[in-house]
Design an enzyme around this catalytic site. Structure first.
Site, PDB file in Angstrom:
ATOM      1  N   CYS A 182      -0.293   4.316   1.586  1.00 18.07           N
ATOM      2  CA  CYS A 182       0.246   4.248   3.332  1.00 18.07           C
ATOM      3  C   CYS A 182       1.257   4.283   4.565  1.00 18.07           C
ATOM      4  CB  CYS A 182      -0.404   2.437   3.655  1.00 18.07           C
ATOM      5  SG  CYS A 182      -1.918   2.252   3.095  1.00 18.07           S
ATOM      6  N   ASP A 183       2.368   3.853   3.273  1.00 18.68           N
ATOM      7  CA  ASP A 183       3.259   3.599   3.138  1.00 18.68           C
ATOM      8  C   ASP A 183       4.730   4.508   2.883  1.00 18.68           C
ATOM      9  OD1 ASP A 183       2.522   1.304   5.827  1.00 18.68           O
ATOM     10  OD2 ASP A 183       3.442   0.309   4.330  1.00 18.68           O
ATOM     11  N   CYS A 215       1.126  -1.284  -0.063  1.00 19.74           N
ATOM     12  CA  CYS A 215      -0.033   0.062  -0.024  1.00 19.74           C
ATOM     13  C   CYS A 215       0.715   1.610  -0.126  1.00 19.74           C
ATOM     14  CB  CYS A 215      -1.341  -0.031   1.046  1.00 19.74           C
ATOM     15  SG  CYS A 215      -1.588   1.318   1.192  1.00 19.74           S
TER      16      CYS A 215
END
Ligand code: NDP
Length: 330
Positions: free
Chosen positions: A156-157, A153
């Site tokens: 997200c990261d 992701c």
């Protein structure tokens, strides 16, 4: 965040649930399919109960800009759209709860779903909108470096890899989207593509080409990752099976998977007919499964389109079918 942890189904518990509730219409999953089903079911006075699962808002909350959902001429974010859908469902009285489906018994009506191993919900109609989760290559190194350089992701990261070098695996729209997103944060992005071409839509391919810091490595496969404690590089096989085949190493700090998705159907597989890839089989053009009163909506039953708008449409269909089923039943 690791997508593996986002599966909204969990292993069955041996312990009996502590309490039992009865509903007319239970919806599992909170992506565009689940929330749209909740809006329609609530407006049809079905008093729906919706359990959000591990990933409230579903996969769209981990995507970037959404530019192709009709009604948002300037685009929006996945998180905002899901918040809007949730508020819309709540406005009509949908009972939206946090909780994870941990067991299912669909052998007879009323259907039984256990939430968080402790609450048994008996429901006359069930709408399964549990979505899908990201696939991994299956390399031991993906486990070894989970949380230390491996992610599925980018939104997200990606933040953790600002000004660093990363690689994205895959040649579809997701891979291109993730590569473009990361290119805005990182010094350099490798896009590792196993074929000599991208499968992504032309517009996404064009966007990738315009980014100076994305290098597409066509005909490359990932053999493994290396690094002391965290990812420092990847070993790739170039042009497998040709006279030019060779092993190459690239130095990277992050390795992002973007190779497709696995439907979240584990909990239902003993009852519901699935296709060879684990997607719920529905009667063509409908959300009807092989079990009367059990409907499937969104990515969990859609290996082809997998769009927010198609998921929302099938959520609407599922609620309408649930309403018809319940009106004939009572
Ligand atoms: P896709 O199934 O479209 O693409 C998966 C990609 O991963 C393919 O390039 C595939 O390679 C590659 N792949 C699969 N397995 C492996 C493997 N083991 N090793 C290396 N590469 C592998 O999935 P997406 O998630 O990209 O897209 C799903 C759907 O969602 C599509 O319909 C897409 O159009 C849509 N989408 C739309 C977006 C938008 O409009 N903004 C954004 C994201 C997705 P190969 O080509 O060789 O099979």
């Amino acid at each position: 965040m690791n997508f593996e942890s986002l599966n909204i189904t969990k292993k069955k518990s041996a312990e009996a649930p502590a309490k039992t509730e009865k509903t007319r219409c239970l919806i599992i999953g909170s992506g565009p399919a689940g929330y749209t089903a909740a809006i329609y079911a609530a407006r049809a006075n079905l008093a729906p109960v919706l359990y959000e699962g591990m990933e409230p808002g579903g996969q769209l909350t981990t995507t970037t800009e959404i530019e192709n959902f009709p009604g948002y001429p300037e685009g929006t974010t996945g998180t905002q759209m899901m918040e809007d859908l949730k508020n819309q469902a709540a406005r009509f009285g949908a009972d939206i709860r946090f909780g994870i489906a941990t067991a299912a018994d669909l052998s007879a009506s009323p259907y039984k779903i256990t939430i968080d191993d402790e609450t048994l919900i008996e429901t006359d109609a069930l709408i399964i909108a549990t979505g899908a989760k990201a696939k991994y290559l299956g390399l031991p190194d993906e486990q070894k470096y989970a949380g230390s350089g491996v992610s599925a992701c980018a939104t997200c990261d990606g933040f953790f890899y600002r000004k660093k070098v990363v690689a994205v695996v895959g040649g579809g729209d997701t891979a291109c989207e993730e590569a473009i997103y990361l290119a805005g944060l990182c010094k350099k992005v490798y896009l590792i593509v196993r074929k000599p071409f991208l499968r992504a839509s032309v517009i996404m391919q064009e966007r990738v080409k315009k980014m100076n810091n994305i290098e597409v490595l066509f005909e490359h496969e990932t053999l493994g990752l290396f690094g002391e404690g965290a990812v420092e590089g990847a070993t790739l096989l170039k042009k497998r099976g040709t006279a030019d085949e060779k092993t190459v190493k690239i130095a990277i700090d992050g390795f992002f998977l973007a190779i497709g998705h696995q439907p979240n159907t584990e909990l239902f597989k003993n009852y519901i007919t699935l296709d060879e890839n684990g997607y719920i089989e529905t009667q063509p053009g409908t959300p009807l499964t092989n079990i009367p009163g059990v409907f499937a909506a969104g990515d969990v039953a859609d290996p082809h389109y997998r769009q927010a708008i198609t998921a929302a449409g099938s959520g609407c269909q599922a609620a309408i079918e649930a309403e018809r089923y319940l009106s004939h039943k009572s």
